[in-house]
Design a protein around this motif. Structure first.
Motif, PDB file in Angstrom:
ATOM      1  N   ARG A 149       0.803  -1.214   0.000  1.00 14.97           N
ATOM      2  CA  ARG A 149       0.000   0.000   0.000  1.00 14.97           C
ATOM      3  C   ARG A 149       0.834   1.261   0.000  1.00 14.97           C
ATOM      4  NH1 ARG A 149      -2.380  -2.734   3.460  1.00 14.97           N
ATOM      5  NH2 ARG A 149      -4.161  -3.836   2.706  1.00 14.97           N
ATOM      6  N   ASP A 170      -8.654   1.862   2.342  1.00 18.09           N
ATOM      7  CA  ASP A 170      -8.511   0.468   1.914  1.00 18.09           C
ATOM      8  C   ASP A 170      -9.466  -0.423   2.700  1.00 18.09           C
ATOM      9  OD1 ASP A 170      -7.161  -0.548  -0.246  1.00 18.09           O
ATOM     10  OD2 ASP A 170      -5.194  -0.285   0.631  1.00 18.09           O
ATOM     11  N   GLN A 216      -5.051  -1.114   6.065  1.00 23.75           N
ATOM     12  CA  GLN A 216      -4.286  -0.109   5.342  1.00 23.75           C
ATOM     13  C   GLN A 216      -3.071   0.296   6.160  1.00 23.75           C
ATOM     14  OE1 GLN A 216      -7.658   2.514   5.058  1.00 23.75           O
ATOM     15  NE2 GLN A 216      -6.847   3.920   6.573  1.00 23.75           N
TER      16      GLN A 216
END
Length: 335
Positions: free
Chosen positions: A6, A66, A242
């Motif tokens: 990420r 996310d 995330q």
């Protein structure tokens, strides 16, 4: 544990962020005073060992959204299927996802057992309508959380009348084409990461991101690019996995920090050690973003791993003040 990177999301802004870092005298420079609760002005906050980790609130929304979301082959999608995966989404939140990850990664249960126990405890299959039936293959990436989510989809879809198999298919580069072709029908996904993956596929060479800290905008962008490759998506879950920044509870208590803004105000300075993967200093969702969005300037960067055992060990043993973790990591479980 994680196959997702990420911290790469938002790479289009990395150059600008790196320039900002240089303008501030580098990633390890100081320059902000530490109010009461920190160390001496500009000295930063030395690491504090402790067994419990806590995530600092991302109060200025550095990270994109996310949230867990089901990716579905459009030809296989129907109301009963979507209702089943949406029931999984609605039953989860980040705290429950942390506990599920703890059950597998810490307590060493299998993803199947952890999912079945969770489904029973949370009435996952209650009220699900019967679909047209038939065989479905749920794909899962090669890390435990995604496998747990795949098993939860299996349980819900079985209750909706399908014959379901969960198949582990490695990383996104492998399973996304299989999902497009209909070789698998459902995959647990993450809204912002999948949005940017498809954005680059549909719009090669683009430098414009479609994900953002606004969940509605992220999902809208995701649905738009998904439609172009024959994918549809369920409803996003409150559960998020995330990038996050964690400290020990002992560190948070000593310096009085609960948010990244408080960390920046009290702990910018030479004694503060930031831990993360080697690329963190240049990435806009890691150290570069902490400087640009929060004006947080660590005194030292410790190059370790991406939310893995090295970073978590550095925090708990007192080798790092703050470190990059994933927000649903089982190490963040209460107790």
């Amino acid at each position: 544990m994680h196959a997702r990177t990420r911290i790469a999301v938002g790479a289009a802004g990395a150059l600008a962020a790196a320039s900002f870092l240089a303008g501030c005298g580098g990633a390890g420079s100081s320059g902000t005073e530490a109010p009461r609760g920190g160390t001496a002005a500009g000295a930063g906050c030395a690491p504090v060992a402790g067994s419990k980790l806590v995530v600092l609130d991302d109060d200025k929304k550095l990270q994109n959204t996310d949230n867990v979301i089901a990716a579905v082959n459009a030809k296989a999608a129907n109301p009963a299927l979507l209702a089943a995966v949406d029931k999984v989404a609605a039953t989860l939140d980040t705290s429950k996802l942390i506990e599920l990850n703890k059950a597998v990664d810490v307590d060493r249960k299998t993803p199947k057992v952890a999912a079945e126990q969770f489904a029973s405890a949370n009435n996952l299959t209650a009220g699900l309508a019967q679909g047209p039936g038939g065989k479905l293959t749920v794909g899962a990436a090669n890390f435990s959380e995604n496998q747990i989510l795949g098993e939860l989809y299996r349980i819900a879809l079985t209750a909706a009348g399908y014959q379901v198999t969960v198949q582990q298919i490695g990383n996104r580069e492998l399973y996304e084409p299989a999902l497009e072709k209909g070789e698998i029908q459902v995959v647990p996904e993450y809204a912002a990461t999948m949005a940017e993956f498809l954005n680059k596929k549909v719009n090669p060479g683009t430098t414009t991101e479609i994900s953002s800290p606004d969940l509605d905008k992220t999902v809208s962008g995701l649905r738009t690019v998904g439609e172009k490759v024959g994918l549809t998506f369920g409803q996003p879950s409150p559960a998020q996995d995330q990038n996050a920044f964690a400290v020990t509870q002992a560190f948070a208590d000593k310096y009085g920090v609960k948010t990244i803004s408080e960390l920046a105000a009290k702990c910018s300075g030479s004694a503060t050690v930031l831990a993360g993967p080697p690329e963190c200093p240049q990435r806009p969702k890691c150290q570069a973003g902490l400087v640009q969005v929060y004006n947080f300037k660590a005194g030292k960067f410790s190059s370790l791993d991406a939310g893995g055992p090295q970073t978590k060990s550095a925090l708990t043993t007192g080798a790092a003040s703050v470190g990059l973790v994933f927000s649903s990591d089982g190490a963040l479980a209460a107790g």
